[in-house]
Design a protein around this motif. Structure first.
Motif, PDB file in Angstrom:
ATOM      1  N   LEU A 576       0.828  -1.212   0.000  1.00 19.18           N
ATOM      2  CA  LEU A 576       0.000   0.000   0.000  1.00 19.18           C
ATOM      3  C   LEU A 576       0.860   1.259   0.000  1.00 19.18           C
ATOM      4  N   ARG A 577       1.931   1.260   0.808  1.00 22.63           N
ATOM      5  CA  ARG A 577       2.793   2.435   0.864  1.00 22.63           C
ATOM      6  C   ARG A 577       3.501   2.670  -0.477  1.00 22.63           C
ATOM      7  N   GLN A 578       3.909   1.587  -1.109  1.00 23.72           N
ATOM      8  CA  GLN A 578       4.582   1.740  -2.394  1.00 23.72           C
ATOM      9  C   GLN A 578       3.611   2.248  -3.457  1.00 23.72           C
ATOM     10  N   MET A 579       2.356   1.804  -3.397  1.00 22.13           N
ATOM     11  CA  MET A 579       1.345   2.306  -4.330  1.00 22.13           C
ATOM     12  C   MET A 579       1.156   3.811  -4.171  1.00 22.13           C
ATOM     13  N   GLU A 580       1.152   4.260  -2.922  1.00 16.92           N
ATOM     14  CA  GLU A 580       0.964   5.686  -2.669  1.00 16.92           C
ATOM     15  C   GLU A 580       2.118   6.516  -3.229  1.00 16.92           C
ATOM     16  N   ALA A 581       3.290   5.916  -3.322  1.00 19.45           N
ATOM     17  CA  ALA A 581       4.469   6.663  -3.777  1.00 19.45           C
ATOM     18  C   ALA A 581       4.735   6.497  -5.273  1.00 19.45           C
ATOM     19  N   THR A 582       3.906   5.722  -5.965  1.00 18.04           N
ATOM     20  CA  THR A 582       4.158   5.438  -7.384  1.00 18.04           C
ATOM     21  C   THR A 582       3.091   6.074  -8.261  1.00 18.04           C
ATOM     22  N   PRO A 583       3.473   6.934  -9.204  1.00 17.18           N
ATOM     23  CA  PRO A 583       2.485   7.526 -10.111  1.00 17.18           C
ATOM     24  C   PRO A 583       1.838   6.456 -10.991  1.00 17.18           C
ATOM     25  N   GLY A 584       0.554   6.638 -11.239  1.00 16.67           N
ATOM     26  CA  GLY A 584      -0.147   5.716 -12.127  1.00 16.67           C
ATOM     27  C   GLY A 584      -0.466   4.379 -11.527  1.00 16.67           C
ATOM     28  N   SER A 585      -0.329   4.226 -10.218  1.00 15.24           N
ATOM     29  CA  SER A 585      -0.548   2.920  -9.612  1.00 15.24           C
ATOM     30  C   SER A 585      -2.029   2.551  -9.517  1.00 15.24           C
ATOM     31  N   GLY A 586      -2.907   3.434  -9.947  1.00 15.37           N
ATOM     32  CA  GLY A 586      -4.340   3.112  -9.910  1.00 15.37           C
ATOM     33  C   GLY A 586      -4.774   2.144 -10.985  1.00 15.37           C
ATOM     34  N   GLN A 587      -3.926   1.955 -12.048  1.00 15.62           N
ATOM     35  CA  GLN A 587      -4.228   1.005 -13.102  1.00 15.62           C
ATOM     36  C   GLN A 587      -3.027   0.089 -13.308  1.00 15.62           C
ATOM     37  N   CYS A 588      -3.315  -1.167 -13.668  1.00 16.50           N
ATOM     38  CA  CYS A 588      -2.232  -2.097 -13.962  1.00 16.50           C
ATOM     39  C   CYS A 588      -1.735  -1.850 -15.386  1.00 16.50           C
ATOM     40  N   ASN A 589      -0.763  -2.627 -15.827  1.00 24.21           N
ATOM     41  CA  ASN A 589      -0.177  -2.428 -17.150  1.00 24.21           C
ATOM     42  C   ASN A 589      -1.176  -2.662 -18.271  1.00 24.21           C
ATOM     43  N   HIS A 590      -2.256  -3.374 -17.976  1.00 28.08           N
ATOM     44  CA  HIS A 590      -3.251  -3.701 -19.000  1.00 28.08           C
ATOM     45  C   HIS A 590      -4.459  -2.771 -18.941  1.00 28.08           C
ATOM     46  N   GLY A 591      -4.400  -1.754 -18.077  1.00 24.18           N
ATOM     47  CA  GLY A 591      -5.478  -0.779 -18.008  1.00 24.18           C
ATOM     48  C   GLY A 591      -6.562  -1.102 -17.007  1.00 24.18           C
ATOM     49  N   ARG A 592      -6.466  -2.217 -16.310  1.00 25.84           N
ATOM     50  CA  ARG A 592      -7.485  -2.574 -15.321  1.00 25.84           C
ATOM     51  C   ARG A 592      -7.207  -1.836 -14.011  1.00 25.84           C
ATOM     52  N   PRO A 593      -8.247  -1.559 -13.211  1.00 28.64           N
ATOM     53  CA  PRO A 593      -8.028  -0.872 -11.929  1.00 28.64           C
ATOM     54  C   PRO A 593      -7.289  -1.766 -10.948  1.00 28.64           C
ATOM     55  N   THR A 594      -6.430  -1.158 -10.151  1.00 27.38           N
ATOM     56  CA  THR A 594      -5.697  -1.927  -9.147  1.00 27.38           C
ATOM     57  C   THR A 594      -6.392  -1.891  -7.787  1.00 27.38           C
ATOM     58  N   TYR A 595      -7.264  -0.912  -7.594  1.00 24.81           N
ATOM     59  CA  TYR A 595      -8.005  -0.879  -6.328  1.00 24.81           C
ATOM     60  C   TYR A 595      -9.337  -0.162  -6.520  1.00 24.81           C
ATOM     61  N   ILE A 596     -10.255  -0.445  -5.621  1.00 21.85           N
ATOM     62  CA  ILE A 596     -11.568   0.202  -5.596  1.00 21.85           C
ATOM     63  C   ILE A 596     -11.764   0.783  -4.204  1.00 21.85           C
ATOM     64  N   GLU A 597     -12.203   2.012  -4.143  1.00 27.21           N
ATOM     65  CA  GLU A 597     -12.386   2.685  -2.854  1.00 27.21           C
ATOM     66  C   GLU A 597     -13.867   2.898  -2.579  1.00 27.21           C
ATOM     67  N   LEU A 598     -14.264   2.563  -1.381  1.00 25.30           N
ATOM     68  CA  LEU A 598     -15.632   2.808  -0.924  1.00 25.30           C
ATOM     69  C   LEU A 598     -15.586   3.779   0.252  1.00 25.30           C
ATOM     70  N   LYS A 599     -16.265   4.904   0.109  1.00 27.95           N
ATOM     71  CA  LYS A 599     -16.352   5.845   1.209  1.00 27.95           C
ATOM     72  C   LYS A 599     -17.337   5.320   2.250  1.00 27.95           C
ATOM     73  N   LEU A 600     -17.171   5.807   3.490  1.00 30.76           N
ATOM     74  CA  LEU A 600     -18.059   5.368   4.565  1.00 30.76           C
ATOM     75  C   LEU A 600     -19.503   5.697   4.231  1.00 30.76           C
ATOM     76  N   ALA A 601     -19.743   6.837   3.608  1.00 28.09           N
ATOM     77  CA  ALA A 601     -21.110   7.203   3.221  1.00 28.09           C
ATOM     78  C   ALA A 601     -21.695   6.196   2.252  1.00 28.09           C
ATOM     79  N   ASP A 602     -20.854   5.685   1.324  1.00 30.04           N
ATOM     80  CA  ASP A 602     -21.332   4.674   0.377  1.00 30.04           C
ATOM     81  C   ASP A 602     -21.704   3.383   1.094  1.00 30.04           C
ATOM     82  N   ILE A 603     -20.887   3.008   2.056  1.00 30.87           N
ATOM     83  CA  ILE A 603     -21.170   1.784   2.805  1.00 30.87           C
ATOM     84  C   ILE A 603     -22.457   1.937   3.606  1.00 30.87           C
TER      85      ILE A 603
END
Length: 610
Positions: A576-603
């Motif tokens: 997780l820490r390395q993802m935060e420090a790496t640009p573009g880490s929201g998508q993998c090399n194939h364009g798929r998302p690497t993570y999904i975020e749910l806000k507390l309000a959504d839950i």
């Protein structure tokens, strides 16, 4: 503007634009002529990628002096009469030799079995002399020199000598697959010698010569018939697949073809069994009445048109699917060997050491040791804030990319980090992290693949320091076709910058000496095979320089945290820490998302609390 008749030389040069596209086209036409002449041994010698020299020698029926004179004239042939719908030979148009002779220096020497001596005829730039006596064995020798010397503008469209030589090799391989009763010998100053001894009616033995023993071990025999169309050959099991479609061969009435309908049928047959981006391996032979297929679609004769394309496609798809169903759920032997190697590597990694009595297993109660973690691919300098004598936090995902400036604690406060703190791992693939105002679900494989790729790319952009590599105690040996070995060695220096050290290991083999340290223990053989497949698909000597990002992505995929790997809390938080420090880490090399975020309000909304 008055209409006038073009000269015979100019007519031949126009025809040569379609028949003679490159040196491989010349080899194809000459080898087809040799096969049609009943040859059982065909020798092909080349120089300068075929641009300087192509010599094809056969032991076929040969030609008499009068036939030699006609052979270099357009539309003169011994293979058909008046019925274009009954073509049972490879050649039939009578264009090849005069077309070649119009743009190159051509010499044909031939002798029939009952002749006392041979004869030869010379054609240069469309001008030819009378046939004259010459010493010769039974058969024919066709020698072409200085391709396109008469039309030098065409030379600008030629590729490198290595690429042209590789294209010639592919032509010979296809002809060898089509005619197992013929011995093919390919040699020259621009290549290592390839010898395909005749195997008679044993087609599988010839296939093994071309595609290797791995394919024959993982091939399913095909034998189907429908409404006058017969399909034979061999198709690989779905788990035996390659990175490109260059290992798919199709023949129609013995003629090697590259037809879109047949390629589409193969994709359809494996549509639900081969992963996207991978291609099955197959050798298909279709036999049908010549009246049911048009081979005169193009002068190169590599495209065909079926009278009933739906019938042919349905036969291929149905036969392969039925054969796969009858074979059952069968894994490839290559995959089995890779899996065995992976288990072996895992045992060596997790056991710490081995002694005379075998491995000593670890226990669940053993304390966590960063230095011996099986998921720590790179031993690097301690992060900022730690001296060499201190125990740094877990660094399994460290790379030459940017690192977090602050030390990573084993259980970080969720409010302190954008991706929060790891709380659980679900189905051994998804990390569930708690943030200050919600939760994040991370695909561990996709995320780490992106991180490794960014590290590779940063090194490539820097261009000064190569990535750290780890030497293999025992080099891995990869058996590959000669042209694949040539491509890999040609780009060995660029691969070395990425930490992959390779060298030649005799004919048809590559030795892997080093692998990128950050990837840890990987299936290096499979990686090199995939890289060879990708380079073959580019078909360009400068292909790697323009596609280093793609190579880096392929290598990153092999070194990434795999789905199904159970991670410790320290490892999950390090990711997780390395993802935060790496640009573009929201998508993998194939364009798929690497993570999904749910806000507390959504839950809360999901539970009707808001």
């Amino acid at each position: 503007m008055a209409i006038h008749q073009l000269s015979e030389t100019l007519i031949n040069q126009i025809a040569a634009g379609e028949v003679v596209e490159r040196p491989a086209s010349v080899v194809k036409e000459l080898v087809e002529n040799a096969v049609d002449a009943g040859a059982t041994r065909i020798e092909i010698a080349t120089s300068g990628g075929g641009k300087t020299l192509i010599r094809v020698t056969d032991n076929g029926s040969g030609m008499a002096p009068d036939d030699l004179a006609l052979a270099v004239r357009r539309h003169c042939t011994s293979k058909i009469t008046d019925d274009l719908l009954d073509i049972r030979t490879l050649g039939f148009r009578g264009e090849a030799l005069p077309s070649i002779g119009s743009v190159a220096r051509l010499k044909i020497t031939s002798r029939t079995a009952d002749a006392d001596m041979g004869h030869e005829i010379v054609v240069e730039g469309g001008r030819h002399c009378e046939a004259r006596p010459a010493a010769a064995n039974r058969g024919t020798i066709v020698e072409m020199r200085d391709l396109f010397f008469a039309t030098p503008a065409r030379l600008k469209f030629m590729k490198s000598e290595r690429a042209e030589a590789s294209a010639i090799t592919e032509i010979v391989r296809r002809m060898a697959l089509a005619f197992p009763h013929v011995r093919f010998l390919l040699s020259g100053t621009d290549r290592t010698t390839l010898d395909f001894p005749a195997t008679g009616e044993d087609r599988l033995a010839r296939i093994a010569q071309i595609l290797g023993k791995d394919f024959t071990e993982n091939a399913i025999a095909l034998d189907a018939w429908r409404e006058g169309v017969e399909l034979t050959g061999h198709a690989g099991v779905p788990t035996f697949n390659r990175g490109n479609a260059l290992h798919q061969y199709a023949f129609v009435n013995g003629r090697p073809v590259q037809d879109r309908l047949l390629a589409s049928a193969l994709r359809g047959a494996y549509a639900e069994t081969v992963p996207r981006g991978r291609h099955p391996v197959a050798v298909l032979s279709i036999a049908l009445d010549p009246a049911l297929v048009d081979v005169n679609v193009h002068p190169a004769k590599s495209d065909v048109r079926f009278r009933d394309p739906g019938l042919v496609r349905g036969l291929i798809v149905g036969a392969i699917r039925e054969a796969l169903a009858m074979e059952g759920d069968r894994a490839s032997t290559v995959a089995a060997r890779s899996m065995a190697a992976s288990f072996s590597m895992g045992a060596r990694s997790t056991n710490g050491h081995s002694g005379a009595y075998g491995y000593r297993p670890t226990t669940a109660a053993a304390s966590y040791d960063v230095a011996h973690s099986p998921y720590r691919p790179l031993a690097s300098a301690p992060p900022q804030g730690f001296s060499a004598g201190e125990q740094a936090p877990f660094d399994a995902f460290s790379m030459p990319s940017a690192r977090p400036s602050a030390p990573v604690t084993a259980s970080p406060n969720a409010a302190d980090h954008r991706l929060g703190a790891a709380r659980a791992q679900v189905h051994a693939n998804y990390i569930v992290s708690q943030t200050a105002d919600g939760l994040v679900i991370v695909d561990q494989h996709a995320a780490h693949e992106r991180l490794v790729f960014e590290a590779f790319r940063k090194t490539l952009l820097a261009g000064d320091q190569p990535l750290a590599s780890q030497g293999l105690l025992i080099p891995e040996i990869v058996d590959l076709p000669e042209e694949d070995c040539d491509r890999l060695i040609q780009h060995a220096d660029e691969l070395a910058k990425l930490g992959l050290g390779i060298e030649r290991f005799g004919p048809g083999a590559i030795a892997i000496r080093e692998t990128p340290a950050m990837l840890g223990e990987i299936d290096a053989v499979a990686l090199v095979r995939d890289l060879a497949d990708e380079m073959a698909e580019w078909d360009d000597a400068s292909g790697l320089a323009a596609r280093l990002d793609h190579v880096a992505a392929t290598m990153a995929c092999y070194g990434s945290v795999r789905s199904g790997r159970v991670l410790r809390p320290e490892e999950m938080n390090a990711l997780l820490r390395q993802m935060e420090a790496t640009p573009g880490s929201g998508q993998c090399n194939h364009g798929r998302p690497t993570y999904i975020e749910l806000k507390l309000a959504d839950i809360e909304r999901l539970f009707g609390r808001s």
